[in-house]
Design a protein around this motif. Sequence first.
Motif, PDB file in Angstrom:
ATOM      1  N   PRO A  24       0.837  -1.204   0.000  1.00 25.16           N
ATOM      2  CA  PRO A  24       0.000   0.000   0.000  1.00 25.16           C
ATOM      3  C   PRO A  24       0.872   1.255   0.000  1.00 25.16           C
ATOM      4  O   PRO A  24       1.883   1.326   0.715  1.00 25.16           O
ATOM      5  N   CYS A  25       0.482   2.246  -0.803  1.00 29.38           N
ATOM      6  CA  CYS A  25       1.211   3.503  -0.890  1.00 29.38           C
ATOM      7  C   CYS A  25       0.222   4.668  -0.923  1.00 29.38           C
ATOM      8  O   CYS A  25      -0.941   4.492  -1.297  1.00 29.38           O
TER       9      CYS A  25
ATOM     10  N   TYR B 176      -1.710   0.988  -4.856  1.00 27.99           N
ATOM     11  CA  TYR B 176      -0.967  -0.245  -4.631  1.00 27.99           C
ATOM     12  C   TYR B 176       0.238  -0.280  -5.564  1.00 27.99           C
ATOM     13  O   TYR B 176       0.116  -0.031  -6.766  1.00 27.99           O
ATOM     14  N   SER B 177       1.397  -0.577  -4.991  1.00 24.05           N
ATOM     15  CA  SER B 177       2.556  -0.982  -5.767  1.00 24.05           C
ATOM     16  C   SER B 177       2.731  -2.471  -5.527  1.00 24.05           C
ATOM     17  O   SER B 177       2.259  -3.018  -4.522  1.00 24.05           O
TER      18      SER B 177
ATOM     19  N   ASP C 237       5.020   0.199 -10.538  1.00 23.76           N
ATOM     20  CA  ASP C 237       4.403   1.488 -10.197  1.00 23.76           C
ATOM     21  C   ASP C 237       4.670   1.923  -8.752  1.00 23.76           C
ATOM     22  O   ASP C 237       3.743   2.014  -7.930  1.00 23.76           O
ATOM     23  N   PRO C 238       5.917   2.235  -8.422  1.00 17.90           N
ATOM     24  CA  PRO C 238       6.217   2.707  -7.073  1.00 17.90           C
ATOM     25  C   PRO C 238       5.729   4.143  -6.860  1.00 17.90           C
ATOM     26  O   PRO C 238       6.371   5.102  -7.283  1.00 17.90           O
TER      27      PRO C 238
ATOM     28  N   HIS D 127       2.270   6.935  -9.794  1.00 17.65           N
ATOM     29  CA  HIS D 127       2.771   5.635 -10.255  1.00 17.65           C
ATOM     30  C   HIS D 127       4.278   5.647 -10.501  1.00 17.65           C
ATOM     31  O   HIS D 127       4.877   4.580 -10.640  1.00 17.65           O
ATOM     32  N   VAL D 128       4.860   6.826 -10.543  1.00 17.90           N
ATOM     33  CA  VAL D 128       6.312   6.919 -10.789  1.00 17.90           C
ATOM     34  C   VAL D 128       7.029   7.740  -9.711  1.00 17.90           C
ATOM     35  O   VAL D 128       8.229   7.982  -9.820  1.00 17.90           O
ATOM     36  N   GLY D 129       6.308   8.136  -8.675  1.00 17.70           N
ATOM     37  CA  GLY D 129       6.871   9.042  -7.680  1.00 17.70           C
ATOM     38  C   GLY D 129       8.115   8.526  -6.980  1.00 17.70           C
ATOM     39  O   GLY D 129       8.946   9.310  -6.512  1.00 17.70           O
TER      40      GLY D 129
END
Length: 239
Positions: free
Chosen positions: A7-8, A13-14, A29-30, A59-61
Amino acid sequence: MEIFTIPCLNDNYSYILYDEANNTACVVDPSEANPIIDFIEKKAFNLKYILNTHHHYDHVGGNEELKKKFNSQIIGFEGDKDRIPQIDIKLNDHEIWSAGNFKAKIFHIPGHTSGHICYYFEKENCLFTGDTLFSLGCGRIFEGTYEQMFNSLNIIKKLPLETLIYCGHEYTLKNSEFCLKHDPTNNDLKEKIIKIKKLRSEGKPTIPTTLEDEIATNIFLRAKDIENFSKLRDLKDNF
């Protein structure tokens, strides 16, 4: 290959994919770096690859920080090479990406964004759909057209029914309210909602779902034509 759900942010979700034989891992997708770093360090995995489905920040953060810390390679769509931070490996539609025991087919599925892709790991029977297909929903159309999104969902529908769907957000319960409003006699949907509520009450994710389950219950996958789909998408935008 093992898959771990991370969870992020608020509802993202990653996913961490782990190849035990080589002690290597990918992250899909971090959204942010810290939860991924904590997990990777706790498990002592070697994070070699970062897989992005599209360029949106949630998704790219974590891309740049993870690449710097673990010397990972960042992978994404050729058409989004100028929008995915620090991209190293650029993939095209229907291309096969493989590294060690990781092997995925790439599908270009525009609609949510013009450069959205998904990763299909055929051997493991799983698909990472980002923000194109959710459980009981689909992504908003930001850069593409209704027709593109409808066609992208139909590409996914052609995969094996047992395919596990890993999407980018925990939207399932809210999506279920919209599906039920417009498909009130769907008994499969009603049964799914019971399961969803139980999972969420226990603090568990509703993901993965299966393609078979989504075809039976997801009103966007059940749309028969572009006109019906477009009407539903507009209604959902204001739901």
